[in-house]
Design a protein around this motif. Structure first.
Motif, PDB file in Angstrom:
ATOM      1  N   THR A 139       1.829   6.692  11.117  1.00 51.01           N
ATOM      2  CA  THR A 139       2.695   7.859  11.248  1.00 51.01           C
ATOM      3  C   THR A 139       2.819   8.569   9.905  1.00 51.01           C
ATOM      4  OG1 THR A 139       4.951   8.604  11.759  1.00 51.01           O
ATOM      5  CG2 THR A 139       4.727   6.384  10.874  1.00 51.01           C
ATOM      6  N   LEU A 140       3.035   9.869   9.950  1.00 48.43           N
ATOM      7  CA  LEU A 140       3.234  10.639   8.721  1.00 48.43           C
ATOM      8  C   LEU A 140       4.617  10.421   8.136  1.00 48.43           C
ATOM      9  CD1 LEU A 140       1.469  14.010   9.631  1.00 48.43           C
ATOM     10  CD2 LEU A 140       0.675  12.255   8.041  1.00 48.43           C
ATOM     11  N   SER A 141       5.500   9.795   8.918  1.00 54.09           N
ATOM     12  CA  SER A 141       6.821   9.451   8.405  1.00 54.09           C
ATOM     13  C   SER A 141       6.694   8.308   7.398  1.00 54.09           C
ATOM     14  CB  SER A 141       7.737   9.016   9.559  1.00 54.09           C
ATOM     15  OG  SER A 141       8.874   8.336   9.075  1.00 54.09           O
ATOM     16  N   ASN A 142       7.639   8.208   6.480  1.00 52.48           N
ATOM     17  CA  ASN A 142       7.640   7.092   5.531  1.00 52.48           C
ATOM     18  C   ASN A 142       8.071   5.780   6.188  1.00 52.48           C
ATOM     19  OD1 ASN A 142       6.805   8.628   3.332  1.00 52.48           O
ATOM     20  ND2 ASN A 142       8.897   9.300   2.892  1.00 52.48           N
ATOM     21  N   LYS A 143       8.610   5.889   7.393  1.00 51.32           N
ATOM     22  CA  LYS A 143       9.121   4.718   8.113  1.00 51.32           C
ATOM     23  C   LYS A 143       8.035   4.127   9.008  1.00 51.32           C
ATOM     24  CE  LYS A 143      12.860   3.496  11.343  1.00 51.32           C
ATOM     25  NZ  LYS A 143      12.061   3.141  12.520  1.00 51.32           N
ATOM     26  N   ARG A 144       7.811   2.835   8.869  1.00 55.50           N
ATOM     27  CA  ARG A 144       6.829   2.168   9.725  1.00 55.50           C
ATOM     28  C   ARG A 144       7.344   2.075  11.152  1.00 55.50           C
ATOM     29  NH1 ARG A 144       5.629  -0.445   4.897  1.00 55.50           N
ATOM     30  NH2 ARG A 144       3.384  -0.576   4.497  1.00 55.50           N
ATOM     31  N   ILE A 145       6.485   2.380  12.109  1.00 56.01           N
ATOM     32  CA  ILE A 145       6.851   2.215  13.514  1.00 56.01           C
ATOM     33  C   ILE A 145       6.604   0.763  13.914  1.00 56.01           C
ATOM     34  CG2 ILE A 145       6.216   2.818  15.888  1.00 56.01           C
ATOM     35  CD1 ILE A 145       5.752   5.642  14.965  1.00 56.01           C
ATOM     36  N   THR A 146       7.583   0.170  14.531  1.00 64.73           N
ATOM     37  CA  THR A 146       7.482  -1.220  14.970  1.00 64.73           C
ATOM     38  C   THR A 146       6.437  -1.355  16.072  1.00 64.73           C
ATOM     39  OG1 THR A 146       9.833  -1.522  14.500  1.00 64.73           O
ATOM     40  CG2 THR A 146       8.768  -3.184  15.900  1.00 64.73           C
ATOM     41  N   LEU A 150      -4.867   9.271   3.562  1.00 63.86           N
ATOM     42  CA  LEU A 150      -4.637  10.510   4.319  1.00 63.86           C
ATOM     43  C   LEU A 150      -3.147  10.802   4.478  1.00 63.86           C
ATOM     44  CD1 LEU A 150      -7.299  10.132   7.196  1.00 63.86           C
ATOM     45  CD2 LEU A 150      -7.490  11.465   5.080  1.00 63.86           C
ATOM     46  N   GLY A 151      -2.291   9.960   3.894  1.00 66.37           N
ATOM     47  CA  GLY A 151      -0.848  10.204   3.933  1.00 66.37           C
ATOM     48  C   GLY A 151      -0.100   9.464   5.019  1.00 66.37           C
ATOM     49  N   TYR A 152      -0.714   8.460   5.620  1.00 65.51           N
ATOM     50  CA  TYR A 152      -0.074   7.754   6.739  1.00 65.51           C
ATOM     51  C   TYR A 152       0.586   6.446   6.297  1.00 65.51           C
ATOM     52  CZ  TYR A 152      -2.105  11.004  10.042  1.00 65.51           C
ATOM     53  OH  TYR A 152      -2.423  12.149  10.730  1.00 65.51           O
ATOM     54  N   THR A 153       1.664   6.107   6.995  1.00 71.97           N
ATOM     55  CA  THR A 153       2.317   4.805   6.878  1.00 71.97           C
ATOM     56  C   THR A 153       1.909   3.983   8.086  1.00 71.97           C
ATOM     57  OG1 THR A 153       4.222   5.812   5.768  1.00 71.97           O
ATOM     58  CG2 THR A 153       4.536   3.613   6.700  1.00 71.97           C
ATOM     59  N   LEU A 154       1.388   2.785   7.854  1.00 75.80           N
ATOM     60  CA  LEU A 154       0.816   1.991   8.935  1.00 75.80           C
ATOM     61  C   LEU A 154       1.619   0.725   9.214  1.00 75.80           C
ATOM     62  CD1 LEU A 154      -1.646   3.783   7.951  1.00 75.80           C
ATOM     63  CD2 LEU A 154      -3.106   1.943   8.776  1.00 75.80           C
ATOM     64  N   ASN A 155       1.460   0.252  10.444  1.00 78.66           N
ATOM     65  CA  ASN A 155       1.962  -1.054  10.830  1.00 78.66           C
ATOM     66  C   ASN A 155       0.995  -1.620  11.861  1.00 78.66           C
ATOM     67  OD1 ASN A 155       3.630  -3.251  10.783  1.00 78.66           O
ATOM     68  ND2 ASN A 155       5.313  -2.316  11.929  1.00 78.66           N
ATOM     69  N   HIS A 156       0.894  -2.927  11.953  1.00 79.24           N
ATOM     70  CA  HIS A 156      -0.020  -3.522  12.924  1.00 79.24           C
ATOM     71  C   HIS A 156       0.489  -4.883  13.367  1.00 79.24           C
ATOM     72  CE1 HIS A 156      -1.342  -5.733   9.335  1.00 79.24           C
ATOM     73  NE2 HIS A 156      -1.805  -6.653  10.172  1.00 79.24           N
ATOM     74  N   ASP A 157      -0.003  -5.326  14.516  1.00 81.09           N
ATOM     75  CA  ASP A 157       0.320  -6.658  15.004  1.00 81.09           C
ATOM     76  C   ASP A 157      -0.604  -6.993  16.166  1.00 81.09           C
ATOM     77  OD1 ASP A 157       1.607  -9.131  15.256  1.00 81.09           O
ATOM     78  OD2 ASP A 157       3.596  -8.216  14.972  1.00 81.09           O
ATOM     79  N   ILE A 158      -0.622  -8.262  16.539  1.00 84.36           N
ATOM     80  CA  ILE A 158      -1.333  -8.694  17.743  1.00 84.36           C
ATOM     81  C   ILE A 158      -0.330  -8.730  18.884  1.00 84.36           C
ATOM     82  CG2 ILE A 158      -2.562 -10.603  18.853  1.00 84.36           C
ATOM     83  CD1 ILE A 158      -3.571 -11.381  16.044  1.00 84.36           C
TER      84      ILE A 158
END
Length: 337
Positions: free
Chosen positions: A152-159, A124-132
């Motif tokens: 996020t739709l940005s190319n930059k992963r959100i911490t 869907l065009g999203y950049t993902l990040n995940h953590d516990i």
């Protein structure tokens, strides 16, 4: 709690939950209904577009995310609510989305499901990040671990933040000023009887002139006899084994410890046999307000409904101080997007 964020639309199928949310957030448009019904879905999408929603937050349960469900994965019919979450994101195409789920989502089936989730949203065009994350690392007086996924739709992963500079807090910090009710005592609305005894209590009491939901469970005489055998901060090892009951977990009939964080608050915190949720000192389980404090809800947030519903609302919630930390992280990183 964070300037620049406002909940525009909220939905749940439980009218008691919606009632509590609406009364605490009167400016939010609340939709009560089954998200699987086309009528409810259309209402959510239409109202979200009207209000220019650019962020979607949810905790869709994924019952099918288990080793047995690996063959179907996201297509497992038990994951229907997760599918509906994906559909909402697809329709609204928000700038950011957050998913909150159980800790073992990441490790389940050797990472099969988290990879599926990435694939689904990346398409869907999203950049993902995940953590516990552990809520205790954000000032919540509770060890509560959850998986957080941010897209996020940005190319930059959100911490996904692992901690912030909030002071670590304990059960004493959270509820020591409320240690005066016995079994069956208290009321839905009462006056504060003690001054705040910690910085955490000062902050949590800010803006609340009265005390709400501080009402102790009326335990049976048999339960009270058991509780009287358990010393302050103790557990069931002080009781004869024949009184343990059917519960096999070591933490059943255990008291909270004053100078430690609470274990995870669940929906049955009003029941001593459920786990380590009895008061550190008094012969009763913790009250809804004490549980809400341990979840980091401000005293000004009032819970509505019968006891069972209120316990469910508190136990199922994401701790507000954890939510606040996520909002602050997103806000900070979007300054540079």
């Amino acid at each position: 709690m964070v300037e620049g964020f406002q909940t525009e639309v909220a939905t749940d199928f439980d009218p008691k939950v919606i009632n509590t949310f609406q009364k605490n957030f009167p400016n939010t448009y609340c939709i009560c209904g089954d998200i699987c019904s086309s009528e409810t879905k259309q209402a959510i999408i239409q109202k979200s577009k009207e209000r220019n929603v650019n962020m979607v937050i949810g905790g869709p349960p994924c019952q099918g995310f288990s080793l047995k469900g690996k063959n179907l994965g996201i297509k497992d019919p038990r994951n229907f609510l997760f599918r509906e979450y994906v559909n909402i994101v697809k329709e609204l195409h928000p700038q950011v989305f957050i998913i909150e789920n159980v800790k073992n989502l990441i490790a389940s089936a050797n990472g099969f499901f988290i990879r599926q989730i990435y694939e689904e949203f990346e398409n869907l065009g999203y950049t993902l990040n995940h953590d516990i994350v552990n809520a205790y690392n954000f000032g919540v007086p509770q060890t509560r671990e959850r998986t957080i996924i941010i897209g996020t739709l940005s190319n930059k992963r959100i911490t996904v933040p692992k901690q912030n500079n909030a002071p670590r807090t304990t059960v004493r910090d959270a509820i020591s000023d409320l240690a005066y009710l016995d079994s069956g005592e208290g009321s839905d609305i009462s006056e504060y009887q003690n001054d705040s005894q910690s910085e955490y209590q000062q902050k949590i009491r800010n803006g609340s002139k009265m005390l709400y939901n501080h009402k102790a469970t009326n335990h049976s005489s048999f339960a009270l006899e058991k509780l009287k055998m358990i010393p302050p901060e103790g557990d069931k090892t002080s009781m004869p084994k024949e009184l343990y009951g059917k519960q096999q977990f070591s933490t059943t009939w255990a008291r909270l410890k004053w100078d430690s964080p609470s274990p995870t608050i669940d929906t049955r915190f009003d029941t001593p046999s459920n786990g380590r949720n009895s008061h550190p000192l008094l012969n009763r389980s913790i009250t809804p307000r004490e549980a809400a404090r341990i979840q980091s809800f401000p005293d000004s947030f009032i819970f509505y409904g019968n006891k069972c519903s209120v316990c469910k609302q508190i136990g199922n919630a994401v701790p507000p101080l954890l939510a606040k930390a996520l909002a602050e992280q997103i806000k900070e990183e979007f300054k540079n997007v």
